[in-house]
Design a protein around this motif. Structure first.
Motif, PDB file in Angstrom:
ATOM      1  N   THR A  62      38.266  30.453  27.961  1.00 53.69           N
ATOM      2  CA  THR A  62      39.396  29.938  27.181  1.00 53.69           C
ATOM      3  C   THR A  62      40.317  29.140  28.081  1.00 53.69           C
ATOM      4  O   THR A  62      40.362  29.351  29.292  1.00 53.69           O
ATOM      5  N   THR A  74      43.964  26.055  27.893  1.00 52.83           N
ATOM      6  CA  THR A  74      45.145  25.543  27.182  1.00 52.83           C
ATOM      7  C   THR A  74      45.144  24.023  27.237  1.00 52.83           C
ATOM      8  O   THR A  74      44.888  23.434  28.302  1.00 52.83           O
ATOM      9  N   VAL A  75      45.397  23.406  26.089  1.00 56.49           N
ATOM     10  CA  VAL A  75      45.423  21.946  26.023  1.00 56.49           C
ATOM     11  C   VAL A  75      46.616  21.426  26.826  1.00 56.49           C
ATOM     12  O   VAL A  75      47.747  21.901  26.674  1.00 56.49           O
ATOM     13  N   ARG A  95      46.924  15.761  24.653  1.00 56.84           N
ATOM     14  CA  ARG A  95      46.403  15.783  23.287  1.00 56.84           C
ATOM     15  C   ARG A  95      44.920  15.370  23.266  1.00 56.84           C
ATOM     16  O   ARG A  95      44.532  14.384  23.868  1.00 56.84           O
ATOM     17  N   MET A 129      43.919  18.337  18.785  1.00 59.89           N
ATOM     18  CA  MET A 129      44.455  19.550  19.412  1.00 59.89           C
ATOM     19  C   MET A 129      45.662  19.162  20.230  1.00 59.89           C
ATOM     20  O   MET A 129      45.593  18.320  21.130  1.00 59.89           O
ATOM     21  N   GLU A 130      46.791  19.774  19.943  1.00 57.25           N
ATOM     22  CA  GLU A 130      48.046  19.434  20.573  1.00 57.25           C
ATOM     23  C   GLU A 130      48.235  20.209  21.867  1.00 57.25           C
ATOM     24  O   GLU A 130      47.630  21.273  22.063  1.00 57.25           O
ATOM     25  N   GLY A 169      49.432  22.757  24.587  1.00 57.15           N
ATOM     26  CA  GLY A 169      49.819  24.152  24.440  1.00 57.15           C
ATOM     27  C   GLY A 169      48.899  24.949  23.550  1.00 57.15           C
ATOM     28  O   GLY A 169      49.003  26.188  23.494  1.00 57.15           O
ATOM     29  N   GLN A 170      48.021  24.288  22.826  1.00 55.95           N
ATOM     30  CA  GLN A 170      47.109  24.984  21.926  1.00 55.95           C
ATOM     31  C   GLN A 170      45.963  25.616  22.726  1.00 55.95           C
ATOM     32  O   GLN A 170      45.478  25.045  23.700  1.00 55.95           O
ATOM     33  N   ALA A 171      45.555  26.807  22.331  1.00 60.15           N
ATOM     34  CA  ALA A 171      44.447  27.504  22.993  1.00 60.15           C
ATOM     35  C   ALA A 171      43.121  26.954  22.493  1.00 60.15           C
ATOM     36  O   ALA A 171      42.953  26.702  21.289  1.00 60.15           O
ATOM     37  N   VAL A 172      42.201  26.767  23.366  1.00 62.73           N
ATOM     38  CA  VAL A 172      40.863  26.284  23.028  1.00 62.73           C
ATOM     39  C   VAL A 172      39.828  27.136  23.747  1.00 62.73           C
ATOM     40  O   VAL A 172      40.141  27.881  24.689  1.00 62.73           O
ATOM     41  N   ALA A 184      38.105  25.306  18.702  1.00 65.46           N
ATOM     42  CA  ALA A 184      39.154  26.296  18.457  1.00 65.46           C
ATOM     43  C   ALA A 184      38.659  27.683  18.876  1.00 65.46           C
ATOM     44  O   ALA A 184      37.450  27.946  18.848  1.00 65.46           O
TER      45      ALA A 184
END
Length: 525
Positions: A442, A444-445, A448, A474-475, A477-480, A494
C-alpha cells in the motif's frame, strides 16, 4: 684336694645395670630410627584380589584380568577371585582369559554372582578353567554353542528348550573321548526344540575345535567333561543347584563372605605345586581398573555404541548444514571415534553401517532439496534397517534394544519430517525480495494520478499508473494498493480492489504513458 677354683660370679647389681643399659640403648635406637621393638609375629592374612567382570567379554576384559593376576602374583599368599556375570563374548578374548587362569601363579576362584547373574557362553569356559568354581543360588551356567554368524563369537541361543539336566557324576576314570554323549544313563541328550539351522563345513570345524577346547579345560580341572561337551554341542544350561549336583562347580556361595569361608582350607594345584587356601582372615582388595578400561567397558555396550554412532552422525549433519558452528562437528567426531572403538570388540554387520550412512545422506539431501518428504521417508526406512542389522549376533545382550531403536527412529522421523514440512511451506511462500515483493503493498498518492502520477510506498517515491485508465482520478493523500509492476512503474488501484499476480509478460501488453523527463531522475531502481 686338687682342682681349679670356680670363677667368682658377677655381682647381681652389675648384671642388673647391664640389662638396664641395654634396654636404654635399645629404646634410644628405636626412637632415632622410628623402629618398633620386636613382638611376636601374628599370622599373615591372605590378600584376595577381587576382579569384577560383567557384560560382554572383550579384549578389555582379558587385559584387566591379566593385569590383576600379574599384580597378585607379586604378593606372597595372594589369591584372585573373579565375580562373573556375562552373556558371552568374543572367542579371542575368552581364550586369552582362559590361558591367564590356567597359567596363573596364584589360585583363581570364579564366583558366578550375585543372585541373578549368569556365566553363559564364554562365561562357561572361564568358570570351568578356575581352580575353584562357585555360583550364587539364583544363577545359571552353560549354553555355549558356537554360532557362525560371526566367526569370533561364542554366543548363547536364546529361546531354546535346554531340556532337563540328568544327574551324572564326573567320570574321572574315563578319558574325554570315552565319555558318554549324554547324562548318567548314557541316553542321547535331548535336542533343542527350536534349532533348525543347517550346519556347514565351517560350522562343523568351529564346533569340533570348541568341543576339544572345553573337554581339555574340564579334564584339566577334574570337572564333568560330559556336561561341558553338552553345553557346547547342545547349548545345555544348568542352574546352580544342578551344576553342583553334576560336578560342574565345587559349591554354592550366596555371598562373597560365604565364598571365602567355603574355599578356606581347600587344596588346589597351581602349576606344579599344591596350595592350601588360607582365607579365614583374608583381606579383600578390589583390583584397580584403569580409567581407560572403565571408559572402554562402558562404550563397548551395544546400546551405548549405537547411541554414540547416531549422535556422531547428527553432530556432523548439523556442522554441514550450519558451517562455522564448530561445536557440533567436534562433538560428533568424538562420538564417532568412541563408537568405532567399541565396534572393534562387537560383532558388527557392515550392511547395517552402510544403511545408517545412507540414512544420513538422505537426511542431508532432504535439507537441501525440496522433495516433499520423499527423501526423509527413505532416510527413516534406512535408519530403521541399519539399526536392526547393526550387530551380527543372536545374543539379545549383543544387539540393540528394540525399544531404543523405536525411540530413536521415531524421534528422528518427527524431527526430519517437521524440517521437511517447514521447507515445503517456505517454498510455497511468495518472494519477499525484489520488485515482486511490491505487489500488494500500500502507498499514498503524492501527485494526482489521472491516469499517471506518483505515490509514496515504503519510504520511496515511485511513478504510478492507474490500472484502470477509465477510473476516476486519484487525488493526493489517497491510499492506493500496488496491483502489478512493469519495469519501474507501479500499476495501482484502490485499496479495496483485488491485486493481480506479477506477470511481466502480461503487463508488457499495457500501453503506459511515457514518463515526464523531469520525473525520471526521481525513480528508484
Amino acid at each position: 684336694m686338687s682342682g681349679s677354683a670356680p670363677e667368682p660370679a658377677a655381682p647381681t647389681g652389675v648384671r642388673g645395670r647391664h640389662r638396664l643399659l641395654r634396654a636404654i640403648l635399645l629404646c634410644a635406637w628405636c626412637a632415632l630410627t622410628g623402629a618398633h621393638p620386636p613382638v611376636a609375629a601374628a599370622p599373615s592374612a591372605t590378600t584376595v584380589s577381587w576382579v569384577r567382570i560383567d557384560g560382554v567379554i572383550s579384549s578389555f576384559s582379558a587385559e584387566y584380568l591379566a593385569e590383576a593376576i600379574r599384580s597378585a602374583s607379586a604378593i606372597p599368599g595372594a589369591a584372585v577371585v573373579i565375580e562373573l556375570d556375562t552373556p558371552g563374548g568374543l572367542l579371542d578374548a575368552t581364550r586369552a582369559m582362559v590361558k591367564s587362569i590356567l597359567g596363573s601363579p596364584v589360585p583363581v576362584v570364579v564366583w558366578v554372582g550375585p543372585d541373578g547373574a549368569r556365566a553363559a557362553s564364554a562365561g562357561t569356559f572361564i568358570t570351568l578353567a578356575a581352580h575353584i568354581a562357585a555360583m550364587a543360588p539364583a544363577t545359571n551356567i552353560g549354553a555355549a554353542h558356537p554360532v557362525q554368524s560371526h566367526e569370533r563369537l561364542i554366543p548363547t541361543l536364546p529361546g531354546e528348550d535346554q531340556g532337563q539336566d540328568t544327574p551324572a557324576a564326573p567320570p574321572p576314570a574315563r578319558t574325554p573321548s570315552e565319555a558318554p554323549a549324554a547324562g548318567g544313563d548314557g541316553a542321547p541328550p535331548p535336542k533343542p526344540a527350536g534349532r533348525t539351522r543347517m550346519s556347514t563345513p565351517l560350522d562343523d570345524k568351529v564346533l569340533a575345535d570348541t568341543l576339544a577346547w572345553i573337554r581339555g579345560i574340564a579334564a584339566r580341572r577334574g570337572r564333568n567333561v560330559t556336561w561341558a561337551e553338552q553345553a557346547v554341542r547342545d547349548s545345555r544350561s544348568s542352574t546352580a543347584a544342578e551344576a553342583l549336583e553334576l560336578g560342574v562347580i565345587d559349591f554354592i556361595a550366596p555371598t562373597p563372605q560365604d565364598l571365602l569361608r567355603a574355599a578356606n582350607g581347600r587344596s588346589v594345584e597351581v602349576g606344579t605345586r599344591t596350595v592350601i587356601l588360607d582365607l579365614e582372615h583374608a583381606t579383600i582388595a578390589e583390583a584397580p581398573a584403569s580409567l581407560a578400561y572403565r571408559v572402554l567397558r562402558f562404550v563397548a555396550h551395544p546400546n551405548v555404541a549405537y547411541v554414540l554412532l547416531i549422535l556422531g552422525f547428527w553432530g556432523l549433519f548439523f556442522e554441514i548444514s550450519h558451517p562455522g558452528v564448530i561445536f557440533p562437528g567436534i562433538f560428533g567426531s568424538v562420538c564417532l571415534v568412541l563408537a568405532f572403538l567399541a565396534f572393534q570388540v562387537l560383532p558388527i554387520n557392515f550392511a547395517g553401517i552402510l544403511f545408517l550412512l545412507l540414512a544420513m545422506a538422505l537426511f542431508v539431501a532432504e535439507a537441501m532439496i525440496v522433495s516433499h518428504g520423499l527423501l526423509a521417508a527413505g532416510g527413516i526406512l534406512c535408519l530403521a534397517l541399519g539399526s536392526i542389522l547393526l550387530y551380527d549376533s543372536r545374543i539379545p545382550a549383543l544387539r540393540v534394544d528394540p525399544w531404543l531403536i523405536a525411540s530413536i527412529t521415531g524421534s528422528t522421523a518427527a524431527i526430519v519430517l517437521s524440517i521437511a514440512s517447514a521447507l515445503a511451506r517456505a517454498a510455497r511462500l511468495p518472494p519477499r525480495t525484489g520488485l515482486q515483493d511490491m505487489v500488494g503493498a500500500t502507498g499514498t498518492v503524492v501527485t494526482r494520478i489521472a491516469p499517471e502520477g506518483q505515490i509514496s510506498t515504503r519510504g520511496e517515491l515511485w511513478r504510478a499508473v492507474a490500472l484502470d485508465p477509465t477510473a476516476a482520478p486519484m487525488e493526493p493523500g489517497q491510499a492506493v494498493r500496488v496491483a502489478s509492476v512493469q519495469g519501474l512503474t507501479l500499476l495501482v488501484t484502490a485499496p479495496n480492489h483485488s491485486t493481480v499476480p506479477f506477470a511481466p509478460e502480461q503487463a508488457g501488453d499495457l500501453e503506459l504513458p511515457a514518463p515526464a523527463p523531469d520525473d525520471t531522475a526521481r525513480h528508484r531502481e
